[in-house]
Design a protein around this motif. Structure first.
Motif: not given
Length: 177
Positions: A10-14, A21-24, A79-80
């Motif tokens: 999931e994309i969780t942030g920038v 993007v930040k990725v979980f 995000i999300g």
């Protein structure tokens, strides 16, 4: 998508101002998420194919650059968003190896053919994985225990897995109920 999506993160942030993007990641190890290309991003009820341009570890997180996402505002809007791949992109496994997603929902029976329940999910414990098996309603009624925790130990506990029959046979006793 040709087949059902396999959600891998999931994309969780920038990250930064250039659209990263930040990725979980749900992959193991976590960095493996950047080895898959293309990604499918869920937008509304649709899965959209996107090209991954770059990805890497950044501290304790994973960051990625997606084609067409060029600034922080574009990245923030994502995000999300779930990240998926097609099941055909998954590595082929050996005869006695299974992805957790293939085991979830299987009916679990003991060596006598008695139904113990269905696999709800699996838990990684370090020593070995553990299957959480939800008891059938008739067994759970009036019991304190509503689920069994069965170690995922091929051959010693798990005797057979038949994905076509949607069933797993285990050497396990329901005396723990």
């Amino acid at each position: 998508m040709k087949d059902s999506p396999v959600v891998i993160g999931e994309i969780t942030g920038v990250y930064g101002v250039k659209g990263w993007v930040k990725v979980f990641s749900h992959t193991e190890p976590r960095i493996n998420i950047v080895k898959y290309n293309p990604w499918f991003l869920k937008q509304g009820n649709e899965w959209k194919s996107v090209k991954l341009i770059n990805g890497r570890s950044q501290g304790k997180t994973i960051v990625a650059q997606i084609d067409g996402v060029n600034d922080r505002n574009d990245a923030h809007a994502m995000i999300g968003t779930q990240i998926a791949i097609e099941s055909s992109q998954l590595q082929k496994l050996g005869a006695k190896d299974f992805y957790w997603r293939d085991l979830e929902g299987l009916e679990v029976v003991d060596l006598n053919g008695d139904v113990l329940g269905r696999i709800s999910h699996l838990i990684e414990t370090g020593a070995n994985d553990v299957m959480v098996v939800k008891l059938p309603a008739e067994k759970a009624q009036g019991q304190k225990i509503k689920e069994l925790m069965i170690p995922y130990l091929m051959d010693s506990v798990i005797k057979s897995v038949d994905l076509d029959a949607n069933q797993m046979t285990v050497d396990w006793d329901d005396d723990y109920i």
